[in-house]
Design a protein around this motif. Structure first.
Motif, PDB file in Angstrom:
ATOM      1  N   ALA A   1      -3.465  11.781   5.383  1.00  0.00           N
ATOM      2  CA  ALA A   1      -2.890  10.989   6.466  1.00  0.00           C
ATOM      3  C   ALA A   1      -1.677  10.252   5.936  1.00  0.00           C
ATOM      4  CB  ALA A   1      -3.922  10.008   7.034  1.00  0.00           C
ATOM      5  N   VAL A   2      -0.951   9.599   6.859  1.00  0.00           N
ATOM      6  CA  VAL A   2       0.152   8.734   6.453  1.00  0.00           C
ATOM      7  C   VAL A   2      -0.181   7.310   6.863  1.00  0.00           C
ATOM      8  CG1 VAL A   2       1.889  10.544   6.521  1.00  0.00           C
ATOM      9  CG2 VAL A   2       1.458   9.201   8.572  1.00  0.00           C
ATOM     10  N   SER A   3       0.316   6.387   6.072  1.00  0.00           N
ATOM     11  CA  SER A   3       0.085   4.967   6.326  1.00  0.00           C
ATOM     12  C   SER A   3       1.416   4.242   6.268  1.00  0.00           C
ATOM     13  CB  SER A   3      -0.876   4.390   5.272  1.00  0.00           C
ATOM     14  OG  SER A   3      -1.116   3.019   5.493  1.00  0.00           O
ATOM     15  N   ASP A   4       1.593   3.294   7.163  1.00  0.00           N
ATOM     16  CA  ASP A   4       2.818   2.489   7.152  1.00  0.00           C
ATOM     17  C   ASP A   4       2.503   1.159   7.816  1.00  0.00           C
ATOM     18  OD1 ASP A   4       5.375   1.593   6.833  1.00  0.00           O
ATOM     19  OD2 ASP A   4       6.250   2.822   8.422  1.00  0.00           O
ATOM     20  N   ALA A   5       2.332   0.138   7.020  1.00  0.00           N
ATOM     21  CA  ALA A   5       1.996  -1.181   7.551  1.00  0.00           C
ATOM     22  C   ALA A   5       2.785  -2.233   6.806  1.00  0.00           C
ATOM     23  CB  ALA A   5       0.495  -1.449   7.409  1.00  0.00           C
ATOM     24  N   ARG A   6       3.544  -3.025   7.570  1.00  0.00           N
ATOM     25  CA  ARG A   6       4.332  -4.114   7.004  1.00  0.00           C
ATOM     26  C   ARG A   6       5.223  -3.624   5.868  1.00  0.00           C
ATOM     27  NH1 ARG A   6      -0.072  -9.117   7.471  1.00  0.00           N
ATOM     28  NH2 ARG A   6       0.143  -9.319   9.714  1.00  0.00           N
ATOM     29  N   GLY A   7       5.888  -2.495   6.123  1.00  0.00           N
ATOM     30  CA  GLY A   7       6.884  -2.009   5.183  1.00  0.00           C
ATOM     31  C   GLY A   7       6.344  -1.301   3.969  1.00  0.00           C
ATOM     32  N   ARG A   8       5.063  -0.969   3.951  1.00  0.00           N
ATOM     33  CA  ARG A   8       4.480  -0.261   2.801  1.00  0.00           C
ATOM     34  C   ARG A   8       4.001   1.108   3.280  1.00  0.00           C
ATOM     35  NH1 ARG A   8      -0.261   0.901   0.205  1.00  0.00           N
ATOM     36  NH2 ARG A   8      -0.294   0.687  -2.074  1.00  0.00           N
ATOM     37  N   ALA A   9       4.772   2.135   2.977  1.00  0.00           N
ATOM     38  CA  ALA A   9       4.449   3.482   3.431  1.00  0.00           C
ATOM     39  C   ALA A   9       3.782   4.279   2.322  1.00  0.00           C
ATOM     40  CB  ALA A   9       5.711   4.197   3.892  1.00  0.00           C
ATOM     41  N   ALA A  10       2.866   5.160   2.715  1.00  0.00           N
ATOM     42  CA  ALA A  10       2.152   5.969   1.733  1.00  0.00           C
ATOM     43  C   ALA A  10       1.597   7.225   2.392  1.00  0.00           C
ATOM     44  CB  ALA A  10       1.009   5.167   1.095  1.00  0.00           C
ATOM     45  N   ILE A  11       1.383   8.235   1.582  1.00  0.00           N
ATOM     46  CA  ILE A  11       0.604   9.414   1.955  1.00  0.00           C
ATOM     47  C   ILE A  11      -0.773   9.229   1.328  1.00  0.00           C
ATOM     48  CG2 ILE A  11       0.390  11.920   1.714  1.00  0.00           C
ATOM     49  CD1 ILE A  11       3.489  11.978   1.549  1.00  0.00           C
ATOM     50  N   VAL A  12      -1.831   9.425   2.108  1.00  0.00           N
ATOM     51  CA  VAL A  12      -3.190   9.069   1.682  1.00  0.00           C
ATOM     52  C   VAL A  12      -4.074  10.305   1.661  1.00  0.00           C
ATOM     53  CG1 VAL A  12      -5.143   7.520   2.095  1.00  0.00           C
ATOM     54  CG2 VAL A  12      -2.850   6.851   2.861  1.00  0.00           C
ATOM     55  N   ARG A  13      -4.880  10.409   0.617  1.00  0.00           N
ATOM     56  CA  ARG A  13      -5.941  11.422   0.554  1.00  0.00           C
ATOM     57  C   ARG A  13      -7.291  10.732   0.607  1.00  0.00           C
ATOM     58  NH1 ARG A  13      -7.848  15.572  -4.272  1.00  0.00           N
ATOM     59  NH2 ARG A  13      -8.828  13.691  -5.100  1.00  0.00           N
TER      60      ARG A  13
ATOM     61  N   GLU B   1      -3.563   7.006  -2.829  1.00  0.00           N
ATOM     62  CA  GLU B   1      -2.288   6.898  -2.143  1.00  0.00           C
ATOM     63  C   GLU B   1      -1.119   7.362  -3.016  1.00  0.00           C
ATOM     64  OE1 GLU B   1      -2.874   3.138   0.906  1.00  0.00           O
ATOM     65  OE2 GLU B   1      -1.838   2.818  -1.004  1.00  0.00           O
ATOM     66  N   HIS B   2      -0.175   8.027  -2.365  1.00  0.00           N
ATOM     67  CA  HIS B   2       1.146   8.244  -2.950  1.00  0.00           C
ATOM     68  C   HIS B   2       2.068   7.252  -2.256  1.00  0.00           C
ATOM     69  CE1 HIS B   2       4.410  10.549  -4.866  1.00  0.00           C
ATOM     70  NE2 HIS B   2       5.092  10.221  -3.783  1.00  0.00           N
ATOM     71  N   VAL B   3       2.398   6.188  -2.941  1.00  0.00           N
ATOM     72  CA  VAL B   3       3.142   5.087  -2.328  1.00  0.00           C
ATOM     73  C   VAL B   3       4.632   5.394  -2.361  1.00  0.00           C
ATOM     74  CG1 VAL B   3       3.659   2.622  -2.426  1.00  0.00           C
ATOM     75  CG2 VAL B   3       1.355   3.445  -2.982  1.00  0.00           C
ATOM     76  N   LEU B   4       5.274   5.233  -1.204  1.00  0.00           N
ATOM     77  CA  LEU B   4       6.697   5.515  -1.080  1.00  0.00           C
ATOM     78  C   LEU B   4       7.544   4.257  -1.167  1.00  0.00           C
ATOM     79  CD1 LEU B   4       6.499   8.124   1.787  1.00  0.00           C
ATOM     80  CD2 LEU B   4       6.917   8.574  -0.621  1.00  0.00           C
ATOM     81  N   GLY B   5       6.956   3.112  -1.009  1.00  0.00           N
ATOM     82  CA  GLY B   5       7.699   1.879  -1.123  1.00  0.00           C
ATOM     83  C   GLY B   5       8.192   1.367   0.209  1.00  0.00           C
ATOM     84  N   ALA B   6       9.018   0.326   0.154  1.00  0.00           N
ATOM     85  CA  ALA B   6       9.428  -0.376   1.363  1.00  0.00           C
ATOM     86  C   ALA B   6      10.562   0.321   2.105  1.00  0.00           C
ATOM     87  CB  ALA B   6       9.850  -1.796   1.009  1.00  0.00           C
TER      88      ALA B   6
END
Length: 455
Positions: A352-364, A374-379
C-alpha cells in the motif's frame, strides 16, 4: 452537508500536464532486472488545457507508459485516452438514456485476453494499443449493456475476469464474467436497496464479494461534479455471491464505513470469507469525500487526524450470518495491492501507499507476522500505487519480485519510476528510472508483460 463544492484546486503533484510527449533511452540509476520485459502503464484524470473539471475524479483519462526491456528503459510516453468525451460528446442522450460508449476512461488500465483496456466505472472500457493509441469502446460483441467497474478481478487459476457495473437507476448492480479468451459468458442482476457508489469488490476462489456502503447517488449534488455523497440513512453491508449461483447474495451487516479499494479476499478452512481493504470510518468518509471535491492534495496534509483510511479486515461467516471486523494497522493507507497470482487466495503480503502530514511511504504488510515495513520517501515526494511484479524463478516465494511505483515531487516538478525489491521494501531501490517530466499523481496501473499482448 453541503451540496456544492468550492472551485477544484489541482496543484503541485496533482496539477495536470498540458501535452503529450515521447522520450527514449531514459536514465536509469541502479540495475533494471532483465526479467522486466514489458510496459508499466498508469492511468489518471488529466483535463485538457483550459478545462476546469468540477471534481478531481472527472478529468479525461491520460495513460503514462514506461517501456522496459533487456535492462533498459526504452521509452516514456503519455497519451490522453481519445474517447468521444474528449471530443465533447455527452453520456446523457437528449431522450434521457445513457450512452455507455461515452466516458473519460480515467481510472485504471489492465490487460485481458490480449487486449489493453482503459477503464472508468461509468462506461464501457476503451481498447488501447501497446503504444497507447485508442482503438475505441468495447462492449464485448454487444453483450455488455451496463457500465464496467474500473476494478475487475482476474482469477489466477481459471483466467476468468470477474467484474460488475453499478448505476443510479435500476438495475443498480449487475455482475459479469469474461472468459479467459475475452467472451462475456455470464451476467446477473443483484438486488440492492438503492444506488450506491460501488468502486471496488473482491473475489475468492468461489465467491464474489460486494460492498454495499452508504455512499449514494444524490441528485442535488450534480453541480459538485460527483453526484454521490455520504448517506446516514443507508445501511452498510457486505455480500457474498457464489459463482455457481450468480445473482444470489448473502448479505452481512457491518459498521458504517466506506472502502474505495480492497486488498484481497479468500475463503478460509472454516468456509468463512476473509476480506481486507482500506477502510474509512464514517466520520473519516465524510471529511474525505468533501475534500476530494475541492483540494485532494490538502487531504494528506492533515490525514493523520481525520479523513483517512486504515487497513481493516472483515470475516464473514455464512454459518452464523455474522461479520467480525478487525483493525489491522493504525497507519494511514490507500491503494492496497497484492500479488496477482494470489488474488482470491490466502496471501501473506499486501502492499500500500501511505501519506500523512507530509510523510510518504510504500508499505508492505506481513499477515503472518502482523508487521509492516516501510520504504520512506520523505517530505518532498509522494508515491503512486505500488504494483507487484513476480519473479519468474521456479518455486518462488510469494514476495519474490518487485514493486513498481511512480514517485513524484510534491511540487510536481519531477518523477521517477521506482523498482523496489519486494523482499526488502525498506532497502534502497533496485533501480530508479528518471522520467522526462513530472507525472501527476493519478489512480491505478498495471505491469503488462510482453507475453500478455504479444510483444
Amino acid at each position: 452537508m453541503s451540496t456544492t463544492s468550492p472551485s477544484l484546486r489541482l496543484s503541485g503533484h496533482l496539477a495536470p500536464v498540458a501535452d503529450e510527449i515521447d522520450a527514449t533511452d531514459l536514465p536509469v540509476e541502479g540495475t533494471l532486472p532483465p526479467e522486466l520485459t514489458g510496459r508499466y502503464l498508469r492511468n489518471g484524470p488529466n483535463p485538457l488545457p483550459g478545462e476546469q473539471p468540477a471534481h478531481w475524479f472527472t478529468g479525461h483519462g491520460m495513460i503514462h507508459g514506461i517501456r522496459l526491456r533487456a535492462g533498459r528503459a526504452e521509452w516514456y510516453r503519455n497519451r490522453w485516452v481519445r474517447t468521444s468525451a474528449l471530443e465533447g460528446e455527452q453520456m446523457l442522450r437528449p431522450d434521457g438514456t445513457i450512452d455507455r460508449s461515452v466516458g473519460v476512461a480515467n481510472t485504471h488500465v489492465i490487460a485481458h485476453a490480449g487486449r489493453i483496456l482503459a477503464l472508468v466505472e461509468s462506461s464501457f472500457p476503451q481498447v488501447m494499443t501497446p503504444d497507447l493509441g485508442t482503438m475505441g469502446p468495447c462492449d464485448f460483441d454487444g453483450r455488455l449493456t451496463t457500465a464496467m467497474t474500473a476494478h475487475p478481478k482476474t482469477d489466477p487459476v481459471t483466467g476468468d475476469l470477474h467484474f460488475f457495473g453499478y448505476d443510479f437507476r435500476p438495475p443498480y448492480l449487475t455482475y459479469h464474467r469474461l472468459s479467459a479468451d475475452g467472451e462475456l459468458v455470464a451476467s446477473a442482476e443483484i438486488d440492492v436497496p438503492g444506488p450506491t457508489m460501488m468502486h471496488d469488490f473482491a473475489i475468492t476462489d468461489r465467491h464474489a464479494v460486494f460492498l454495499d456502503l452508504p455512499m449514494t447517488f444524490q441528485i442535488e449534488r450534480l453541480a459538485s461534479g460527483m453526484p454521490y455523497g455520504w448517506d446516514d440513512r443507508y445501511d452498510a453491508r457486505l455480500g457474498i455471491m457464489s459463482f455457481e449461483t450468480p445473482g444470489e447474495v448473502a448479505w452481512f451487516d457491518v459498521e458504517p464505513s466506506y472502502v474505495f479499494h480492497v486488498g484481497n479476499a479468500h475463503t478460509d478452512s472454516a468456509g468463512r470469507v476473509v476480506l481486507d481493504g482500506a477502510r474509512y470510518a464514517a466520520a473519516d468518509a465524510r471529511v474525505m469525500w468533501e475534500a476530494l471535491g475541492h483540494d485532494p492534495a490538502g487531504l494528506a496534509a492533515d490525514a493523520a487526524a481525520t479523513g483517512a483510511a486504515r487497513f481493516h479486515r472483515w470475516t464473514l461467516d455464512p454459518a452464523t450470518g455474522t461479520a467480525t471486523e478487525t483493525a489491522l494497522d493504525d497507519r494511514v493507507v490507500e491503494f492496497p495491492t497484492v500479488d496477482d497470482e494470489r488474488v482470491g487466495r490466502e496471501a501473506r503480503y499486501r502492499y500500500a501507499v501511505s501519506d500523512a502530514r507530509g510523510r510518504a511511504a510504500i508499505v508492505r504488510f506481513d499477515a503472518a507476522r502482523g508487521t509492516a515495513t516501510e520504504h520512506v520517501l520523505g517530505a518532498d515526494t509522494v508515491a503512486g500505487e505500488a504494483v507487484f511484479v513476480p519473479s519468474v524463478a521456479p518455486g518462488r516465494a510469494e514476495d519474490d519480485g518487485w514493486l513498481l511505483s511512480i514517485a513524484t515531487r510534491r511540487d510536481g516538478s519531477a518523477s521517477r519510476l521506482l523498482v523496489l525489491d519486494a523482499t526488502d521494501v525498506a532497502g534502497p531501490p533496485v533501480a530508479a528510472v528518471t522520467l522526462p517530466r513530472g507525472v501527476p499523481s493519478g489512480f491505478h496501473g498495471s505491469w503488462i508483460d510482453d507475453s500478455e499482448i504479444g510483444g
